[in-house]
Each structure stands twice: as C-alpha cells, then as structure tokens.
Design a protein around this motif. Structure first.
Motif, mmCIF file in Angstrom:
data_model
loop_
_atom_site.group_PDB
_atom_site.id
_atom_site.type_symbol
_atom_site.label_atom_id
_atom_site.label_comp_id
_atom_site.label_asym_id
_atom_site.label_seq_id
_atom_site.Cartn_x
_atom_site.Cartn_y
_atom_site.Cartn_z
ATOM 1 N N ALA A 163 0.836 -1.204 0.000
ATOM 2 C CA ALA A 163 0.000 0.000 0.000
ATOM 3 C C ALA A 163 0.872 1.255 0.000
ATOM 4 O O ALA A 163 1.870 1.337 0.723
ATOM 5 N N VAL A 164 0.483 2.233 -0.820
ATOM 6 C CA VAL A 164 1.155 3.524 -0.884
ATOM 7 C C VAL A 164 0.119 4.602 -0.606
ATOM 8 O O VAL A 164 -0.917 4.658 -1.286
ATOM 9 N N SER A 165 0.380 5.441 0.393
ATOM 10 C CA SER A 165 -0.545 6.530 0.735
ATOM 11 C C SER A 165 0.184 7.863 0.647
ATOM 12 O O SER A 165 1.287 8.010 1.183
ATOM 13 N N LEU A 166 -0.443 8.827 -0.023
ATOM 14 C CA LEU A 166 0.104 10.176 -0.135
ATOM 15 C C LEU A 166 -0.931 11.167 0.368
ATOM 16 O O LEU A 166 -2.121 11.045 0.056
ATOM 17 N N HIS A 167 -0.481 12.152 1.133
ATOM 18 C CA HIS A 167 -1.385 13.135 1.730
ATOM 19 C C HIS A 167 -1.124 14.529 1.174
ATOM 20 O O HIS A 167 0.016 14.916 0.944
ATOM 21 N N ASP A 168 -2.215 15.282 0.942
ATOM 22 C CA ASP A 168 -2.169 16.711 0.622
ATOM 23 C C ASP A 168 -1.324 16.995 -0.623
ATOM 24 O O ASP A 168 -0.389 17.793 -0.600
ATOM 25 N N GLN A 169 -1.690 16.341 -1.711
ATOM 26 C CA GLN A 169 -0.957 16.491 -2.971
ATOM 27 C C GLN A 169 -1.634 17.549 -3.854
ATOM 28 O O GLN A 169 -2.795 17.427 -4.203
ATOM 29 N N ASP A 170 -0.845 18.561 -4.230
ATOM 30 C CA ASP A 170 -1.397 19.637 -5.068
ATOM 31 C C ASP A 170 -1.583 19.211 -6.513
ATOM 32 O O ASP A 170 -2.546 19.605 -7.168
ATOM 33 N N SER A 171 -0.643 18.398 -7.028
ATOM 34 C CA SER A 171 -0.720 18.021 -8.437
ATOM 35 C C SER A 171 0.049 16.728 -8.670
ATOM 36 O O SER A 171 1.135 16.532 -8.117
ATOM 37 N N PHE A 172 -0.501 15.852 -9.493
ATOM 38 C CA PHE A 172 0.176 14.616 -9.868
ATOM 39 C C PHE A 172 -0.519 14.047 -11.101
ATOM 40 O O PHE A 172 -1.642 14.431 -11.448
ATOM 41 N N THR A 173 0.156 13.108 -11.746
ATOM 42 C CA THR A 173 -0.373 12.483 -12.958
ATOM 43 C C THR A 173 -0.300 10.976 -12.821
ATOM 44 O O THR A 173 0.685 10.429 -12.315
#
Length: 322
Positions: free
Chosen positions: A277-287
C-alpha cells in the motif's frame, strides 16, 4: 434569497410526494425556482446558467452524488470564484450520498432540508476545496475536458467496479450495496493485471511510483459507505487540504482479503497500510499514467477508459451551506 433547486426525479430515496414537501419547505424561506433534470448532464447545464445569470445566490442539488457532481461542474464552468459564484447546498436523495454526509448533513432528505433552512437562517457555511482531473498534455488523452469532483476519483480497479454497476443499472437493476459487492467480485475474478500493475504515479520533484494495480484519489474522508458504515481509505483527506492518494501494488486473493478487512475496520485514525500500500497526503498536483487504457471514475460516475489523467487539488474552490 433567490435560489434554484435542481431536482433529479430519478433519485433513489425520495418519492414524488417527499420532493413536493421539500419544495414547499424551501419555498417558504427562499425565492425559489425549481428545475427538474431531463437528461444526463442537465443538472450541469442548469447550474451553469444560474451561475452566468448573475442573479442566483444559491443552487440546491436534490439528488445523489452524481447530481451534486453535475451541479458543481456547472457552477465552476469558468473556474473557481468563491465570492462571485452562487453558493451550493445539498439535499441527499441517492443511495449513498457521500458528499452530503462528509459535510455532516443528515442522510434523510427531510432532516437535511431542516438543517439547510437552519443554516440559511444562521448564515452558516464554509468554503471547501475540490479535486480537478483532466487529460494529460502530450498524451492521447490531451483533449479530454477537465472535470471537477467533490469527494473521490478512481483509476483502475475501483473504476471498473463502478462501470459494471452502471451497466447493471442501465439494465434496470437498483443501486444497492449487494449489487456493488457482486460487481466487485466479478471485477476481481476477471481482472488480469492484479499482480502486475500498469499504473505509474508522477509528481513534480519526486521519483515516480510504478506498478500500481489501482489508485484511489480522495478529496475528503470517508471514501464511501458500506450501508451505514463509513469506509476510510484515506483518513487524513479533508475539504481543507489538497488531494490524498491510495495505491496498491498487488491485489492477489491474499492481499485483497487483507486490505478489504482493513477497509471494513478502518477509522478516522487508521486506514489501509502494508508493504503493498502507498498513501500520499495533501498532494497539489500529480499524474497517473497507464501502459494500457483503464477505467476511470469521478464521484461514482464511470467516464470510460483513460491512459493518462492529471489531478489538481484546488483549495477554497466553492462555498457551501452547512
């Protein structure tokens, strides 16, 4: 206050008699215009016209999450302008109503209408952030129009489940939690890339995250509901931050059982975790890129297949009455 009430007559949990009662209650406090949707996308067109008219102060969406999503996209047709656009209010009428419940509204339409009228009298509201997704420049999806979402999007497995549910609904099936469970199992058994993901997540200044089997993007928490049980895929997600992402790099029978168990026992303090599992928080921009076209959904609306989608978290995008 001049207001437009956008009514989805196909909303699954409100009868015609209930809608009449709600209209009467709202009209007692508002200069109310009522518009009933007649086709897919009609709620968006009605909200856009209201925003462009300059004389509508409030747009109320009576329906499920799909109706709310259309209204939001109509209001934000020219981009976010919290002070210059009509405010949004929601009366839940669908089977799940994630957005309304995430705002703290009652899931019952009559109770929610009472809460809305109380909030209007007290001039109570907040400005929330939203997610935006568009085709990625330089890819075959470059020309895909951008679209806003209120609580979640999915690229890959979960979007495939949503697509299967929509197919069943088009055949006359009711949108129930058991229908979602059945379609989840069919998607799982028919998925050929559960062990070798095709999705890569790219974000500015960071190493790419590759081989994701699925990706869930949340603008708030909970992610969804199973009956009355909230499911927290990304507990830190909030209307006050940008976007959160959950990715899984493996979805074998064993790992699927592990993460489903974690989802069913998730809480505001803890969501799925583990080495896949990969969790990312509070990301402004991604593709998100995929080696092969994958299903894509926003707010529970299946939008077909994509190979690349660019996401943006926009803080303070829209004012809502709560």
């Amino acid at each position: 206050m001049r207001a437009l009430l956008v009514v989805n007559p196909s909303a699954t949990t409100t009868s015609a008699r209930t809608r009449d009662v709600l209209v009467h209650a709202l009209a007692s406090d508002l200069k109310l215009e009522v518009a009933t949707t007649e086709y897919r996308g009609h709620a968006r067109d009605l909200a856009r016209a209201a925003a462009e008219s300059g004389n509508t102060e409030l747009v109320v969406a009576l329906g499920g999450d799909g109706t709310v999503n259309e209204v939001v996209n109509g209001l934000l047709h020219r981009g976010p302008d919290p002070e210059g656009l009509p405010r949004l209010a929601v009366v839940p009428g669908g089977s799940t109503n994630v957005f309304a419940r995430a705002l703290g509204l009652p899931n019952d339409a009559v109770e929610a209408t009472g809460a809305l009228l109380d909030a209007l009298r007290e001039d109570s509201g907040r400005t929330i952030g939203l997610g935006h997704a568009a085709g990625t420049p330089g890819t075959e999806d470059e020309g895909v129009p951008g679209r806003w979402f209120t609580f979640c999007a999915g690229f890959g497995f979960d979007a495939g489940v949503v697509g299967r549910v929509e197919q069943q609904r088009e055949r006359g099936k009711r949108s129930t939690h058991s229908l979602y469970v059945r379609q989840f199992m069919r998607q799982f058994l028919g998925e050929s890339n559960r062990r070798h993901g095709t999705i890569t997540l790219e974000r500015p200044g960071e190493e790419p995250l590759a081989n994701l089997v699925l990706s869930i993007i949340c603008n708030t928490s909970p992610w969804t509901y199973f009956g009355n049980r909230p499911i927290y895929a990304l507990p830190k997600a909030s209307f006050d931050t940008a976007l959160d992402v959950l990715g899984l790099t493996r979805l074998s029978t064993l790992t699927a059982g592990h993460y489903i168990s974690q989802l069913l026992t998730s809480s505001p303090e803890r969501g799925p975790e583990g080495r896949h599992a990969v969790s990312l928080h509070d990301q402004d921009s991604f593709t998100l890129h995929s080696q092969a076209p994958l299903p894509f959904q926003m707010d529970g609306d299946h939008l077909g297949l994509r190979t690349s989608v660019t996401f943006t978290g926009v803080r303070r995008a829209l004012r809502v009455i709560v």
